[in-house]
Motif scaffolding. Structure first.
Motif, short mmCIF file in Angstrom:
data_model
loop_
_atom_site.label_atom_id
_atom_site.label_comp_id
_atom_site.label_asym_id
_atom_site.label_seq_id
_atom_site.Cartn_x
_atom_site.Cartn_y
_atom_site.Cartn_z
N LYS A 1 -13.56 -1.75 9.91
CA LYS A 1 -13.56 -0.29 9.96
C LYS A 1 -12.88 0.15 11.24
O LYS A 1 -13.29 -0.23 12.33
CB LYS A 1 -15.00 0.24 9.93
CG LYS A 1 -15.57 0.37 8.54
CD LYS A 1 -15.72 1.85 8.15
CE LYS A 1 -16.16 1.97 6.69
NZ LYS A 1 -15.81 3.27 6.12
N LEU A 2 -11.83 0.95 11.12
CA LEU A 2 -11.17 1.48 12.32
C LEU A 2 -11.84 2.78 12.70
O LEU A 2 -12.03 3.65 11.86
CB LEU A 2 -9.69 1.67 12.04
CG LEU A 2 -8.96 0.33 11.89
CD1 LEU A 2 -7.82 0.44 10.93
CD2 LEU A 2 -8.51 -0.17 13.24
N LEU B 1 -5.37 11.10 11.46
CA LEU B 1 -5.93 11.23 10.12
C LEU B 1 -7.26 10.49 9.98
O LEU B 1 -8.13 10.88 9.21
CB LEU B 1 -4.94 10.71 9.08
CG LEU B 1 -4.09 11.73 8.37
CD1 LEU B 1 -4.87 12.39 7.26
CD2 LEU B 1 -3.56 12.78 9.32
N ILE B 2 -7.39 9.40 10.72
CA ILE B 2 -8.66 8.67 10.69
C ILE B 2 -9.75 9.57 11.27
O ILE B 2 -10.86 9.64 10.74
CB ILE B 2 -8.54 7.35 11.50
CG1 ILE B 2 -7.45 6.47 10.87
CG2 ILE B 2 -9.86 6.61 11.53
CD1 ILE B 2 -7.22 5.14 11.59
N ILE C 1 -0.82 5.78 8.30
CA ILE C 1 -1.76 4.97 9.08
C ILE C 1 -3.16 5.04 8.46
O ILE C 1 -3.88 4.05 8.40
CB ILE C 1 -1.80 5.44 10.56
CG1 ILE C 1 -0.45 5.21 11.24
CG2 ILE C 1 -2.93 4.76 11.33
CD1 ILE C 1 -0.18 3.80 11.73
N LEU C 2 -3.53 6.24 7.97
CA LEU C 2 -4.84 6.35 7.31
C LEU C 2 -4.86 5.49 6.05
O LEU C 2 -5.84 4.77 5.79
CB LEU C 2 -5.18 7.80 6.96
CG LEU C 2 -6.48 8.00 6.17
CD1 LEU C 2 -7.70 7.57 6.99
CD2 LEU C 2 -6.65 9.44 5.72
N GLU C 3 -3.79 5.53 5.28
CA GLU C 3 -3.69 4.68 4.09
C GLU C 3 -3.87 3.21 4.47
O GLU C 3 -4.60 2.47 3.81
CB GLU C 3 -2.30 4.85 3.43
CG GLU C 3 -2.04 6.20 2.82
CD GLU C 3 -2.35 6.24 1.32
OE1 GLU C 3 -3.22 5.46 0.90
OE2 GLU C 3 -1.71 7.04 0.62
N PRO D 1 -1.49 8.21 16.21
CA PRO D 1 -1.57 7.37 15.02
C PRO D 1 -2.90 7.53 14.28
O PRO D 1 -2.94 7.45 13.05
CB PRO D 1 -1.40 5.95 15.56
CG PRO D 1 -1.37 6.04 17.05
CD PRO D 1 -1.14 7.46 17.42
N THR E 1 0.83 -1.21 0.00
CA THR E 1 0.00 0.00 0.00
C THR E 1 0.86 1.26 0.00
O THR E 1 0.56 2.23 -0.69
CB THR E 1 -0.90 0.02 1.25
OG1 THR E 1 -1.69 -1.16 1.27
CG2 THR E 1 -1.81 1.23 1.26
N ALA F 1 -5.31 2.05 7.16
CA ALA F 1 -6.68 1.83 7.64
C ALA F 1 -7.63 1.64 6.46
O ALA F 1 -8.52 0.78 6.50
CB ALA F 1 -7.12 3.01 8.51
N LEU F 2 -7.44 2.44 5.39
CA LEU F 2 -8.30 2.32 4.21
C LEU F 2 -8.09 0.96 3.54
O LEU F 2 -9.05 0.28 3.16
CB LEU F 2 -8.02 3.45 3.22
CG LEU F 2 -8.37 4.86 3.69
CD1 LEU F 2 -7.88 5.91 2.70
CD2 LEU F 2 -9.87 5.00 3.91
N ARG G 1 -13.12 10.94 9.32
CA ARG G 1 -14.48 10.73 9.84
C ARG G 1 -15.25 12.06 9.94
O ARG G 1 -16.42 12.15 9.59
CB ARG G 1 -14.46 10.08 11.24
CG ARG G 1 -14.22 8.61 11.24
CD ARG G 1 -15.26 7.86 10.41
NE ARG G 1 -14.60 6.91 9.52
CZ ARG G 1 -14.14 5.72 9.89
NH1 ARG G 1 -14.32 5.32 11.12
NH2 ARG G 1 -13.53 4.94 9.04
N ARG H 1 -5.27 10.72 -6.59
CA ARG H 1 -5.07 9.86 -5.42
C ARG H 1 -3.60 9.43 -5.32
O ARG H 1 -3.07 9.32 -4.23
CB ARG H 1 -6.00 8.64 -5.56
CG ARG H 1 -6.04 7.72 -4.39
CD ARG H 1 -6.65 8.39 -3.18
NE ARG H 1 -6.66 7.47 -2.04
CZ ARG H 1 -5.59 7.17 -1.34
NH1 ARG H 1 -4.43 7.73 -1.64
NH2 ARG H 1 -5.66 6.32 -0.34
N ARG H 2 -3.00 9.18 -6.45
CA ARG H 2 -1.55 8.88 -6.46
C ARG H 2 -0.84 10.14 -6.90
O ARG H 2 -0.95 10.57 -8.03
CB ARG H 2 -1.24 7.75 -7.44
CG ARG H 2 -1.70 6.40 -6.97
CD ARG H 2 -0.58 5.61 -6.29
NE ARG H 2 -1.14 4.48 -5.56
CZ ARG H 2 -0.92 4.27 -4.24
NH1 ARG H 2 -0.17 5.09 -3.55
NH2 ARG H 2 -1.47 3.25 -3.64
#
Lengths: 86, 301
Positions: free
Chosen positions: A58-59, B183-184, A44-46, B180, A16, A48-49, B188, B264-265
């Motif tokens: 799902k985190l 970003l999650i 970490i988001l990458e 960590p 990833t 998680a996805l 959200r 995205r990339r």
């Protein structure tokens, strides 16, 4: 030694993020965040996805255990195995 | 999640006590005496810092010379400090939602109302320039708008101290980087249709950086915030609230990237171009409102 699940996860992470990280040198206790794999919170988001796509896990953002979950390869792998839907 | 709940180690708390007490004093003066009276203190405060903060003074003079395009004087530095102190003071009123005392002029408001109506959430790209709080205050007339602020850990703690003193209900809207799952959390919030603001003009020494020409000389900027844009895949709006003296603030919204504009990339040259576009807009606003740049350290180092 890594078990099969941990090995798969390590490969998913390396793939990833395009990491220049030798899978042979990965230990189950290798930290993900900061040293070890050297991931930052963007990585970490990458991860998680990718994890939610592959395993249907799902985190959550408000999970107090997130620091624990991302502590090591094994911790994340255990969490995935306990919660996966595919 | 919230940074405020985390008990900090003693050394961090101690280091912060000084600035927190100054903040509390300012809040007390502002709310106790009102804006016109509180503003009478600003020249004294500025004079004090002019005398005792040599590093900031030097950095300010260097920046101003570039932004103004001429040698800067001590009076320029004083004006710079005064604009900063004004924004810090006014922040208290914005947090208390007392926008009625101000002359707020919003440019590009339709960009925000469109995005708000679409319910998609969006990223507000800001800078340590003028007042970001004025942006949030101006949005408060929309009851379903929620703006979260993303900050580096250390700033988050300082800001939380202010918020807890003035508007504790807003403290939960601070998202701290350095976890960590930071970003999650951001993702959200965006998914829930919130706006997420980040000030991305400062670079940290331990972060990947890229060099761009800024006001005529090379300066370093952080790469990470722009990598985030590519992962988060949301509309991005440049948002700058400039202090124009007296009671007036000019709020500028500009479309920075629509949904799908940022791949995205990210190829390195695309990333570089993206940051370059942001830096060019910063330059633009530094030239029209030179005293609004609130990075009091030498960014050209």
């Amino acid at each position: 030694m890594m078990n099969e699940n941990e090995n798969d996860l390590a490969l998913l992470i390396i793939d990833t993020l395009n990491l220049d990280f030798d899978i042979e040198s990965a230990e189950p206790t290798t930290p993900l965040y900061g040293e070890g794999f050297g991931l930052d919170s963007i990585d970490i988001l990458e991860v998680a996805l990718a994890v939610s796509q592959r395993y249907g896990v799902k985190l959550k953002s408000d999970d107090k255990n997130n620091v624990e979950i991302f502590k090591s390869l094994r911790a994340l792998s255990d969490y995935i195995q306990a919660n996966k839907t595919k | 999640m919230s940074v405020i709940e985390v008990q900090r180690p003693e050394w961090l708390r101690r280091k912060e006590r000084g600035s927190t007490s100054v903040i509390r004093l300012m809040v007390g003066i502002a709310l106790g005496l009102g804006r016109p009276a509180a503003r009478l203190f600003l020249p004294v405060i500025c004079a004090y810092f002019l005398l005792f903060s040599l590093d900031s003074r030097r950095a300010s003079a260097r920046y101003l010379a570039r932004a103004l395009g001429r040698a800067s004087t001590l009076l320029d530095v004083f004006r710079h400090y005064h604009a900063f102190a004004s924004c810090v003071l006014d922040r208290v009123f914005f947090l208390k939602n007392r926008t009625g005392e101000f002359d707020l002029r919003i440019h590009g408001e339709e960009i925000m109302t469109d995005i708000l109506a679409s319910g998609s959430g969006c990223i507000l790209l800001g800078a340590h320039m003028g007042s970001f709080e004025v942006l949030r205050a101006s949005g408060r007339k929309h009851p379903n708008l929620r703006v979260n602020m993303v900050m580096y850990e250390e700033n988050a703690q300082k800001v939380s101290a202010v918020l807890n003193a003035v508007a504790p209900e807003l403290a939960k809207d601070v998202i701290s980087l350095g976890r960590p799952d930071s970003l999650i959390t951001i993702q959200r919030c965006l998914e829930d249709g919130h706006f997420v603001g980040m000030l991305v003009d400062r670079s940290l020494t331990n972060e990947r950086q890229t060099v761009h020409s800024f006001l005529g000389a090379p300066a370093s900027f952080s790469v990470n915030p722009f990598r985030m844009l590519s992962i988060l895949q949301k509309p991005v709006v440049l948002a700058i609230g400039l202090y124009r003296g007296g009671r007036r603030y000019d709020i500028h919204f500009e479309r920075f990237a629509d949904l799908g504009d940022i791949p995205r990339r990210l190829e390195p040259e695309v990333l570089h171009g993206l940051i370059g576009r942001y830096v060019a807009r910063l330059e633009h606003y530094c030239r029209i409102a030179p005293y609004n740049w609130f990075n009091f350290y030498d960014i050209w180092r």
